[in-house]
Write a protein that holds these residues in place. Structure first.
Motif, PDB file in Angstrom:
ATOM      1  N   LEU A 220     -37.068 -32.278  28.379  1.00  0.00           N
ATOM      2  CA  LEU A 220     -36.702 -33.678  28.173  1.00  0.00           C
ATOM      3  C   LEU A 220     -37.783 -34.641  28.653  1.00  0.00           C
ATOM      4  O   LEU A 220     -37.988 -35.680  28.049  1.00  0.00           O
ATOM      5  CB  LEU A 220     -35.344 -34.001  28.801  1.00  0.00           C
ATOM      6  N   THR A 223     -40.478 -34.695  26.055  1.00  0.00           N
ATOM      7  CA  THR A 223     -39.960 -35.451  24.910  1.00  0.00           C
ATOM      8  C   THR A 223     -40.082 -36.949  25.170  1.00  0.00           C
ATOM      9  O   THR A 223     -40.532 -37.708  24.319  1.00  0.00           O
ATOM     10  CB  THR A 223     -38.482 -35.090  24.658  1.00  0.00           C
ATOM     11  N   TYR A 314     -31.993 -35.915  37.227  1.00  0.00           N
ATOM     12  CA  TYR A 314     -30.942 -35.779  36.213  1.00  0.00           C
ATOM     13  C   TYR A 314     -30.475 -34.330  36.127  1.00  0.00           C
ATOM     14  O   TYR A 314     -29.286 -34.039  36.146  1.00  0.00           O
ATOM     15  CB  TYR A 314     -31.483 -36.252  34.860  1.00  0.00           C
ATOM     16  N   MET A 318     -27.079 -32.179  36.882  1.00  0.00           N
ATOM     17  CA  MET A 318     -26.495 -31.519  35.713  1.00  0.00           C
ATOM     18  C   MET A 318     -26.241 -30.043  36.001  1.00  0.00           C
ATOM     19  O   MET A 318     -25.231 -29.478  35.600  1.00  0.00           O
ATOM     20  CB  MET A 318     -27.495 -31.661  34.568  1.00  0.00           C
ATOM     21  N   ILE A 325     -24.770 -25.935  29.964  1.00  0.00           N
ATOM     22  CA  ILE A 325     -25.419 -26.928  29.109  1.00  0.00           C
ATOM     23  C   ILE A 325     -26.915 -26.938  29.394  1.00  0.00           C
ATOM     24  O   ILE A 325     -27.743 -26.988  28.482  1.00  0.00           O
ATOM     25  CB  ILE A 325     -24.783 -28.329  29.320  1.00  0.00           C
ATOM     26  N   ASN A 328     -28.405 -24.006  27.796  1.00  0.00           N
ATOM     27  CA  ASN A 328     -28.413 -24.143  26.341  1.00  0.00           C
ATOM     28  C   ASN A 328     -29.567 -25.027  25.850  1.00  0.00           C
ATOM     29  O   ASN A 328     -30.114 -24.808  24.770  1.00  0.00           O
ATOM     30  CB  ASN A 328     -27.060 -24.704  25.867  1.00  0.00           C
ATOM     31  N   VAL A 329     -29.933 -26.024  26.645  1.00  0.00           N
ATOM     32  CA  VAL A 329     -31.086 -26.868  26.286  1.00  0.00           C
ATOM     33  C   VAL A 329     -32.330 -25.985  26.155  1.00  0.00           C
ATOM     34  O   VAL A 329     -33.099 -26.092  25.199  1.00  0.00           O
ATOM     35  CB  VAL A 329     -31.319 -27.966  27.357  1.00  0.00           C
ATOM     36  N   THR A 332     -32.167 -23.721  23.154  1.00  0.00           N
ATOM     37  CA  THR A 332     -32.355 -24.489  21.926  1.00  0.00           C
ATOM     38  C   THR A 332     -33.823 -24.793  21.688  1.00  0.00           C
ATOM     39  O   THR A 332     -34.354 -24.563  20.598  1.00  0.00           O
ATOM     40  CB  THR A 332     -31.555 -25.802  21.996  1.00  0.00           C
TER      41      THR A 332
ATOM     42  N   LEU B 182     -32.148 -37.265  22.293  1.00  0.00           N
ATOM     43  CA  LEU B 182     -31.824 -36.660  23.591  1.00  0.00           C
ATOM     44  C   LEU B 182     -30.446 -36.005  23.559  1.00  0.00           C
ATOM     45  O   LEU B 182     -30.242 -34.918  24.100  1.00  0.00           O
ATOM     46  CB  LEU B 182     -31.871 -37.714  24.710  1.00  0.00           C
ATOM     47  N   LEU B 185     -30.625 -32.676  21.925  1.00  0.00           N
ATOM     48  CA  LEU B 185     -31.237 -31.698  22.833  1.00  0.00           C
ATOM     49  C   LEU B 185     -30.216 -31.228  23.858  1.00  0.00           C
ATOM     50  O   LEU B 185     -30.067 -30.035  24.107  1.00  0.00           O
ATOM     51  CB  LEU B 185     -32.438 -32.313  23.548  1.00  0.00           C
ATOM     52  N   LEU B 186     -29.493 -32.186  24.440  1.00  0.00           N
ATOM     53  CA  LEU B 186     -28.504 -31.845  25.458  1.00  0.00           C
ATOM     54  C   LEU B 186     -27.380 -30.998  24.881  1.00  0.00           C
ATOM     55  O   LEU B 186     -26.837 -30.130  25.539  1.00  0.00           O
ATOM     56  CB  LEU B 186     -27.907 -33.110  26.086  1.00  0.00           C
ATOM     57  N   ARG B 187     -27.048 -31.272  23.620  1.00  0.00           N
ATOM     58  CA  ARG B 187     -25.944 -30.556  23.012  1.00  0.00           C
ATOM     59  C   ARG B 187     -26.400 -29.253  22.370  1.00  0.00           C
ATOM     60  O   ARG B 187     -25.597 -28.479  21.880  1.00  0.00           O
ATOM     61  CB  ARG B 187     -25.304 -31.456  21.959  1.00  0.00           C
ATOM     62  N   GLY B 188     -27.719 -29.056  22.354  1.00  0.00           N
ATOM     63  CA  GLY B 188     -28.247 -27.828  21.760  1.00  0.00           C
ATOM     64  C   GLY B 188     -28.019 -27.765  20.266  1.00  0.00           C
ATOM     65  O   GLY B 188     -27.777 -26.702  19.711  1.00  0.00           O
ATOM     66  N   ASP B 189     -28.108 -28.915  19.611  1.00  0.00           N
ATOM     67  CA  ASP B 189     -27.810 -28.965  18.185  1.00  0.00           C
ATOM     68  C   ASP B 189     -29.113 -29.045  17.377  1.00  0.00           C
ATOM     69  O   ASP B 189     -29.625 -30.120  17.087  1.00  0.00           O
ATOM     70  CB  ASP B 189     -26.923 -30.182  17.918  1.00  0.00           C
ATOM     71  N   PHE B 254     -21.477 -36.911  25.664  1.00  0.00           N
ATOM     72  CA  PHE B 254     -22.884 -36.572  25.486  1.00  0.00           C
ATOM     73  C   PHE B 254     -23.695 -37.817  25.135  1.00  0.00           C
ATOM     74  O   PHE B 254     -24.776 -38.037  25.657  1.00  0.00           O
ATOM     75  CB  PHE B 254     -23.064 -35.532  24.375  1.00  0.00           C
ATOM     76  N   ALA B 258     -26.667 -39.510  27.290  1.00  0.00           N
ATOM     77  CA  ALA B 258     -27.979 -39.732  26.667  1.00  0.00           C
ATOM     78  C   ALA B 258     -28.337 -41.213  26.707  1.00  0.00           C
ATOM     79  O   ALA B 258     -29.487 -41.576  26.943  1.00  0.00           O
ATOM     80  CB  ALA B 258     -27.973 -39.221  25.233  1.00  0.00           C
TER      81      ALA B 258
END
Lengths: 420, 411
Positions: A220, A223, A314, A318, A325, A328-329, A332, B182, B185-189, B254, B258
């Protein structure tokens, strides 16, 4: 409804079912033995390319570079790999790899003299504990300013007033406009120093000890810094896209052996391994980053925060509430492919002297397929003057968007020079 | 605006004193040049992405809020000034939220008069038989954004179809885009990450004519590079008439997280919003198939602007997450991921198969999600028997007759 809580019985370990589950694995209660074996299995799986059988009997094992920071992650990784090598040695009489543990002393920039002295002593202690004849582990410390020893001779004209490497580094960093920029450029320099050291020591791979949490954080923050294009290279196990013109036929891998373990799991590992604890020196940033309980995002003023530390806070928060989650980031982003076709192209193009450009600052390839709006953005001389760039010895066309951003607003006329 | 007016620098483009420091890039400008620069940038965005063609009719999704009001104003200004030959039409959706939408609709009606644009208003009540207030009364505040997002998206399509318009523009700004990057990304989508920064997406069209390719509605975001702060400045200095109240229902978790993150990043480094967008576009490029043979899934529709809680909503093919919103969404997502982890113990994400990583075992699997057909109930394009809106309506209506029957008995 509920009266005084009776002492809750400790649940049995979810794996062996016989010992009490005193620590929490990803989701289940585990006994300490099962937790340790869970924590070790993850990184060892990642070390698959360096199994004993992949290494010919008569060849010395490949030396893998392990950046070391005294933090919980690199310390844990060193311990896990040492144990892995011992078990390889026990089973087949030799190891699949050796380790070059490198600590980069940045006290010249951080100004932390006493901390540096303590780290030097601890590093020596670490060497006598883990290293030595037949261990397959060697230790090396370098200064961050050593990055200037790799300067290209054909770079910007050297002025006599430049001074020592440390002075050059200080000038460079102090010329940068914000905490975000400084931290970003320092991380970039550190990574590039590790790459240079790996090449210098003929190491086939660098083992970065980023945890899942750290990788999510990095995903992140890269990004947010406009470095999306290079994220697949900077967060995944991959072949680093070295400029082929500079390093022909050189392949260097990055491996993140701890990518499947959360930071808090590494802390548990450390707490269960008393022999490691004397070598743990938490960094000031991680100890000060106690997340606020009210909000997942700390209210902080812009001046004293950087993008990196904001993301750090953050995800520290988290990780406590939403560990899956966070994981999963990382999974992904691991599925976003690096543009390998471009690298292949660069390798071919190198032969004809016209390569796909790598950024002069971060060293990653520059995205050449971007929308026009970014080209416009990159031509804005109000934010990054030609003067600054020529002082640094960096061409306008040689910058990716992320590095450009970090240099925007840099002081002109102070004689800052880019080391590589 | 500087703190020390006596040392105010000159405007970058003229000798008059600068009044505005642009949040987007720090440039100091006088008000006149800020306004013209803002408009020019929107025009450039339109031109470089070939957004409109001469003679085209465009529906502007108008909510009465700052973004869509600025969009309508800028488009009609540019249309006149540069003789673009666009036919602009305001299209408003009345969700039926008392105290929010009724007031903002009055604003849209004034806007229509001010800009001399035709206005069409469609309501959830006439389309679905439910107002959002009714929906909330039935389902509570947990998943209301999901309902609203799905309904609005389809309502815009239906509005376009009624008006015979094939292109709708919405007021999504740079902040919204950054937030969505963002969030995905956080949701992994991954599939949504791949398409969420596109300036134009092709939506499914409703009705029986959906087999006709020309019947699909395009959705574009001409303000995708415009900072929210600059939109507010523009609206203020152009003295635009807009409605400021936010939707009374809280955003999905989410998106909320974000959004907080984007705001915090903007405070640290104002250009971060643009940088996230740039990264998002890079991800899209990296996820785009390179062999030229495969095509991406037809981009999913995204709901209209003002309630951004749910545009590019949480309804993927993984519908089990779909009704999770509000506070609980992150908890539910976390629990689902844990379950996956538990059952499989290997790499898993919640996303649908991404275009870049088709299942190697089953080459047809990657095509599966692309089989779009018409909803058996309303004809809207969907990958299931029923479209999302009809599924939701079914569950809503199930609660309604039960009540009616009881009333009859009582009477």
């Amino acid at each position: 409804m509920t009266g005084p809580q009776p002492a809750r019985p400790v649940p049995p370990c979810a794996r062996c079912k016989c010992s009490p589950g005193t620590v929490t694995g990803r989701n289940d209660p585990l006994c300490s033995t099962c937790f340790i074996s869970y924590a070790r299995s993850k990184p060892i799986k990642r070390m698959d390319p360096f199994r004993v059988r992949n290494n010919p009997t008569n060849a010395p094992p490949p030396l893998l570079l392990l950046p070391f920071s005294f933090g919980v992650s690199s310390l844990t990784l060193l311990h896990i790999l040492k144990e892995h090598m011992s078990s390889q040695r026990t089973r087949v009489g030799r190891t699949g790899y050796g380790l070059l543990v490198v600590w980069v002393d940045d006290s010249g920039i951080s100004g932390d003299g006493p901390g540096s002295v303590r780290k030097k002593e601890t590093f020596m202690g670490l060497e006598s504990h883990f290293g030595g004849e037949g261990s397959g582990i060697t230790f090396k410390s370098v200064q961050l300013e050593d990055i200037y020893t790799y300067s290209q001779p054909q770079g910007a004209p050297t002025s006599s007033a430049e001074g020592t490497n440390l002075e050059k580094l200080r000038v460079l960093i102090s010329s940068l406009p914000s905490l975000s920029s400084k931290q970003d450029i320092l991380t970039t320099l550190l990574t590039r120093l590790f790459i240079r050291l790996a090449i210098q020591h003929s190491s086939p791979a660098i083992l970065f000890s980023h945890s899942t949490t750290r990788l999510a954080e990095k995903t992140l923050s890269e990004t947010a810094k406009g470095r999306g294009y290079s994220v697949p290279w900077s967060t995944s196990d991959c072949t680093i896209p070295l400029p082929p013109s500079q390093f022909p036929h050189r392949k260097l891998q990055t491996i993140y052996p701890l990518r499947d373990l959360l930071k808090k799991e590494l802390h548990t590992y450390l707490s269960l391994t008393p022999s490691l604890q004397p070598f743990h020196i938490p960094s000031s940033s991680s100890s000060s980053a106690t997340p606020s309980p009210q909000s997942i995002i700390p209210i902080s003023t812009a001046k004293d925060t950087s993008i990196d530390s904001l993301m750090h806070q953050y995800f520290s928060q988290m990780e406590q509430t939403y560990p899956s989650i966070v994981a999963n980031v990382v999974k992904t982003i691991g599925r976003v492919p690096a543009p390998t076709h471009l690298v292949a192209l660069a390798e071919v193009a190198a032969e004809v002297e016209q390569s796909v450009p790598n950024c002069a600052v971060c060293g990653f390839p520059i995205d050449i397929d971007e929308a026009d709006v970014w080209e416009e953005e990159d031509r804005d001389v109000k934010k990054l003057s030609v003067g600054v760039l020529s002082e640094l010895g960096v061409g306008v066309e040689e910058l990716c968007g992320g590095c450009r951003r970090s240099l925007e607003g840099a002081k002109e006329g102070v004689g800052a020079r880019w080391p590589l | 605006m500087t703190a020390r007016p006596q040392r105010r620098p000159a405007c970058l483009q003229c000798p008059s004193p600068a009044k505005i420091k642009r949040p987007k890039n720090g440039h100091a400008l006088c008000i006149a040049h800020f306004l013209s620069t803002f408009e020019t940038e929107v025009l450039q965005t339109m031109e470089t992405s070939g957004l409109f063609s001469r003679g085209e009719t465009i529906a502007i999704g108008a909510s009465g809020g700052k973004d869509s009001t600025v969009l309508a104003s800028v488009l009609s200004t540019l249309n006149t000034r540069h003789n673009l030959g666009l036919n602009l039409h305001l299209l408003s959706i009345d969700e039926g939220i008392v105290g929010y939408r009724d007031h903002s609709l009055a604003t849209v009606q004034r806007n229509a008069r001010q800009y001399g644009l035709p206005l069409t208003v469609l309501s959830y009540r006439e389309l679905y038989g439910w107002t959002m207030d009714d929906v909330v009364a039935t389902v509570g505040k947990k998943s209301n954004c999901t309902y609203c997002g799905v309904f609005r998206r389809q309502a815009l399509d239906r509005g376009c179809e009624m008006l015979n318009i094939s292109h709708v523009v919405t007021g999504h700004n740079a902040d919204d885009m950054a937030e969505t990057v963002l969030m995905n990304l956080l949701r992994g989508d991954l599939p949504r990450l791949a398409r969420c920064t596109a300036i134009t997406t092709r939506s499914s069209s409703s009705s029986s004519s959906s087999s006709d390719a020309s019947a699909t509605v395009r959705r574009s975001k001409p303000l995708k590079y415009a900072y929210q702060k600059e939109i507010v400045l523009y609206a203020h200095h152009r003295k635009l008439d807009y409605f400021t109240t936010e939707c009374t229902y809280a955003p999905e978790a989410f998106r909320g997280s974000a959004r907080d993150l984007v705001k915090a990043l903007e405070r640290v480094r104002p250009t971060a919003i643009m940088d996230i967008l740039r990264s998002g576009e890079a991800f899209a490029g990296l996820l785009r198939p390179t062999d030229g043979n495969r095509t991406l899934v037809p981009p999913q529709k995204c709901a209209e602007k003002e309630c951004t809680c749910n545009e590019e909503d949480s309804l993927g093919t993984c519908s089990s997450t779909s009704f999770a919103s509000g506070e609980g969404a992150m908890h539910i997502h976390e629990a689902q991921l844990r379950n996956l982890h538990h059952h499989h113990h290997h790499h898993h994400t919640t996303e649908t198969p991404s275009p870049s990583s088709p299942s190697p075992k089953n080459p047809t699997a990657k095509r599966k999600q692309q089989l779009l057909r018409s909803c058996t109930q309303c004809g809207y394009l969907t990958s299931q028997d029923l479209c999302q809106a009809c599924v939701m309506l079914q569950s809503l209506n199930r609660s309604r007759p039960a009540v009616m029957v009881q009333i009859e008995h009582d009477g």
